[in-house]
Write a protein that holds these residues in place. Structure first.
Motif, PDB file in Angstrom:
ATOM      1  N   THR A 188       0.826  -1.201   0.000  1.00 58.93           N
ATOM      2  CA  THR A 188       0.000   0.000   0.000  1.00 58.93           C
ATOM      3  C   THR A 188       0.860   1.251   0.000  1.00 58.93           C
ATOM      4  N   VAL A 189       0.516   2.193  -0.881  1.00 62.00           N
ATOM      5  CA  VAL A 189       1.166   3.504  -0.882  1.00 62.00           C
ATOM      6  C   VAL A 189       0.075   4.537  -0.679  1.00 62.00           C
ATOM      7  N   PHE A 190       0.212   5.323   0.382  1.00 63.66           N
ATOM      8  CA  PHE A 190      -0.855   6.202   0.850  1.00 63.66           C
ATOM      9  C   PHE A 190      -0.291   7.614   0.951  1.00 63.66           C
ATOM     10  N   VAL A 191      -0.781   8.505   0.096  1.00 62.68           N
ATOM     11  CA  VAL A 191      -0.286   9.882   0.067  1.00 62.68           C
ATOM     12  C   VAL A 191      -1.134  10.770   0.973  1.00 62.68           C
ATOM     13  N   THR A 192      -0.463  11.568   1.802  1.00 60.09           N
ATOM     14  CA  THR A 192      -1.188  12.488   2.671  1.00 60.09           C
ATOM     15  C   THR A 192      -0.268  13.630   3.091  1.00 60.09           C
ATOM     16  N   HIS A 193      -0.876  14.714   3.633  1.00 65.30           N
ATOM     17  CA  HIS A 193      -0.033  15.694   4.310  1.00 65.30           C
ATOM     18  C   HIS A 193      -0.357  15.697   5.806  1.00 65.30           C
ATOM     19  N   ASP A 194      -1.042  14.658   6.266  1.00 69.34           N
ATOM     20  CA  ASP A 194      -1.514  14.560   7.649  1.00 69.34           C
ATOM     21  C   ASP A 194      -0.589  13.640   8.459  1.00 69.34           C
ATOM     22  N   GLN A 195       0.110  14.240   9.425  1.00 67.57           N
ATOM     23  CA  GLN A 195       1.082  13.464  10.204  1.00 67.57           C
ATOM     24  C   GLN A 195       0.417  12.373  11.035  1.00 67.57           C
ATOM     25  N   VAL A 196      -0.808  12.632  11.505  1.00 63.65           N
ATOM     26  CA  VAL A 196      -1.489  11.621  12.325  1.00 63.65           C
ATOM     27  C   VAL A 196      -1.756  10.374  11.479  1.00 63.65           C
ATOM     28  N   GLU A 197      -2.206  10.593  10.249  1.00 62.01           N
ATOM     29  CA  GLU A 197      -2.424   9.443   9.359  1.00 62.01           C
ATOM     30  C   GLU A 197      -1.116   8.681   9.153  1.00 62.01           C
ATOM     31  N   ALA A 198      -0.037   9.421   8.958  1.00 64.75           N
ATOM     32  CA  ALA A 198       1.257   8.767   8.742  1.00 64.75           C
ATOM     33  C   ALA A 198       1.646   7.928   9.959  1.00 64.75           C
ATOM     34  N   MET A 199       1.515   8.521  11.143  1.00 65.38           N
ATOM     35  CA  MET A 199       1.949   7.815  12.353  1.00 65.38           C
ATOM     36  C   MET A 199       1.094   6.598  12.648  1.00 65.38           C
ATOM     37  N   THR A 200      -0.212   6.689  12.391  1.00 65.39           N
ATOM     38  CA  THR A 200      -1.086   5.578  12.784  1.00 65.39           C
ATOM     39  C   THR A 200      -1.163   4.484  11.722  1.00 65.39           C
ATOM     40  N   LEU A 201      -0.947   4.823  10.457  1.00 70.96           N
ATOM     41  CA  LEU A 201      -1.154   3.837   9.400  1.00 70.96           C
ATOM     42  C   LEU A 201       0.139   3.182   8.904  1.00 70.96           C
ATOM     43  N   ALA A 202       1.249   3.909   8.959  1.00 67.70           N
ATOM     44  CA  ALA A 202       2.425   3.477   8.196  1.00 67.70           C
ATOM     45  C   ALA A 202       3.228   2.368   8.862  1.00 67.70           C
ATOM     46  N   ASP A 203       3.656   1.390   8.058  1.00 67.18           N
ATOM     47  CA  ASP A 203       4.799   0.572   8.455  1.00 67.18           C
ATOM     48  C   ASP A 203       6.049   1.431   8.295  1.00 67.18           C
ATOM     49  N   ARG A 204       6.097   2.144   7.165  1.00 68.63           N
ATOM     50  CA  ARG A 204       7.207   3.090   6.951  1.00 68.63           C
ATOM     51  C   ARG A 204       6.684   4.378   6.333  1.00 68.63           C
ATOM     52  N   ILE A 205       7.309   5.467   6.734  1.00 70.57           N
ATOM     53  CA  ILE A 205       6.948   6.788   6.234  1.00 70.57           C
ATOM     54  C   ILE A 205       8.047   7.262   5.284  1.00 70.57           C
ATOM     55  N   LEU A 206       7.603   7.731   4.115  1.00 69.87           N
ATOM     56  CA  LEU A 206       8.543   8.295   3.145  1.00 69.87           C
ATOM     57  C   LEU A 206       8.287   9.802   3.109  1.00 69.87           C
ATOM     58  N   ILE A 207       9.241  10.566   3.624  1.00 72.33           N
ATOM     59  CA  ILE A 207       9.065  12.016   3.666  1.00 72.33           C
ATOM     60  C   ILE A 207       9.719  12.641   2.439  1.00 72.33           C
ATOM     61  N   LEU A 208       8.886  13.331   1.663  1.00 67.95           N
ATOM     62  CA  LEU A 208       9.361  13.977   0.439  1.00 67.95           C
ATOM     63  C   LEU A 208       9.527  15.467   0.684  1.00 67.95           C
ATOM     64  N   ASN A 209      10.577  16.026   0.109  1.00 70.54           N
ATOM     65  CA  ASN A 209      10.754  17.475   0.133  1.00 70.54           C
ATOM     66  C   ASN A 209      11.273  17.888  -1.232  1.00 70.54           C
ATOM     67  N   LYS A 210      10.498  18.667  -1.933  1.00 72.16           N
ATOM     68  CA  LYS A 210      10.840  19.095  -3.298  1.00 72.16           C
ATOM     69  C   LYS A 210      11.265  17.898  -4.155  1.00 72.16           C
ATOM     70  N   GLY A 211      10.506  16.816  -4.054  1.00 73.67           N
ATOM     71  CA  GLY A 211      10.744  15.658  -4.901  1.00 73.67           C
ATOM     72  C   GLY A 211      11.839  14.731  -4.436  1.00 73.67           C
ATOM     73  N   ARG A 212      12.562  15.140  -3.378  1.00 72.83           N
ATOM     74  CA  ARG A 212      13.636  14.265  -2.870  1.00 72.83           C
ATOM     75  C   ARG A 212      13.172  13.540  -1.622  1.00 72.83           C
ATOM     76  N   ILE A 213      13.694  12.304  -1.451  1.00 71.62           N
ATOM     77  CA  ILE A 213      13.378  11.544  -0.244  1.00 71.62           C
ATOM     78  C   ILE A 213      14.231  12.073   0.899  1.00 71.62           C
ATOM     79  N   GLU A 214      13.557  12.641   1.900  1.00 67.81           N
ATOM     80  CA  GLU A 214      14.289  13.193   3.036  1.00 67.81           C
ATOM     81  C   GLU A 214      14.481  12.122   4.109  1.00 67.81           C
TER      82      GLU A 214
END
Ligand code: ADP
Ligand code: ADP
Length: 226
Positions: A188-214
């Motif tokens: 599953t790949v789930f796009v959001t700008h909501d940190q709560v969704e990221a923290m509760t749903l993710a096995d892993r979080i991919l943080i993007l900044n200007k197209g780069r993986i931070e």
């Protein structure tokens, strides 16, 4: 479930603006990855390149061992849930969920069984005869999810699916989505700008900044520094 491997994937909508510089990342089979980042950082672009709704400008995407970057969306084994549901307004809930099965030629008895199982899982059994316009926002989003999972795709893609829902419903749907993922196990790949969704749903979080993986790590590693 299928592995998703991006190697040197780039995207430029025009010659001057590179939205995604070369990106290398591997999303493991069965994992729930949340792609997080500010508006305009390239989250949707990344998702749409995986789905095949946007072409890559360079690089390769491998899903379940097959290079897919030149394949049409329907041949990639991915299903997508959109923020605005994108349901067929003139069709019943049953027909919305069954549509892709019908197009693929599945026999009616099996279609009814599959749609029934999905509707049960999503609490939609009482609404199969309604049209999308006769449903609440949460019910509509469940139909959109049902339509995506009914073909048992190896990859499930979500583009900010909860953004249009109120806070209580967002919470309920997060719980439901986590439960659904445990049951069906699609990558599953789930796009959001909501940190709560990221923290509760993710096995892993991919943080993007200007197209780069931070960052690309577990919620624990990202949010609970020792
Ligand atoms: P996010 O989903 O993180 O908000 P997007 O992937 O939608 O970001 O957009 C990333 C960047 O690409 C933005 O600067 C946006 O303006 C640009 N962009 C997105 N789609 C197009 C398009 N069809 N044509 C030109 N630029 C686009
Ligand atoms: P068509 O009439 O176009 O061949 P189908 O054979 O898929 O369509 O099914 C006929 C109709 O019966 C559909 O419109 C569908 O909404 C309805 N239907 C079939 N099974 C169910 C079910 N279990 N619950 C609700 N409606 C159903």
């Amino acid at each position: 479930a299928a592995n998703i491997t991006l190697s040197g994937v780039t995207k430029a909508y025009d010659a001057e603006t590179v939205v995604i510089p070369p990106m290398d990342v591997e999303l493991r089979a069965g994992e729930f990855t949340v792609v997080l980042g500010p508006s305009g950082c390239g989250k949707s672009t990344l998702l749409q390149m995986i789905a095949g709704l946007e072409r890559v400008s360079g690089g390769t995407i491998v899903i379940g061992g097959r290079q897919v970057q030149d394949l049409e969306p329907k041949h990639r084994g991915c299903a997508m849930v959109f923020q605005n549901y994108a349901l067929y307004p003139h069709m019943s809930v049953f027909d919305n969920i069954a549509y892709s099965l019908k197009v693929s030629g599945m026999a009616k008895a099996e279609r009814i069984e599959r749609v029934g199982a999905v509707a049960k899982m999503l609490g939609l059994l009482d609404f199969l005869g309604r049209k999308p316009g006769q449903l609440s926002g949460g019910q509509r989003q469940r139909v959109a999810i049902g339509r995506a999972i009914v073909r048992e795709p190896g990859v499930l893609l979500f583009d900010e699916p909860l953004s249009n829902l109120d806070a209580q419903l967002r919470h309920d749907m997060r719980v439901e989505l986590a439960d659904l993922h445990r049951r069906i196990g699609a990558t599953t790949v789930f796009v959001t700008h909501d940190q709560v969704e990221a923290m509760t749903l993710a096995d892993r979080i991919l943080i993007l900044n200007k197209g780069r993986i931070e960052q690309f790590d577990t919620p624990k590693a990202i949010y609970h520094h020792p």
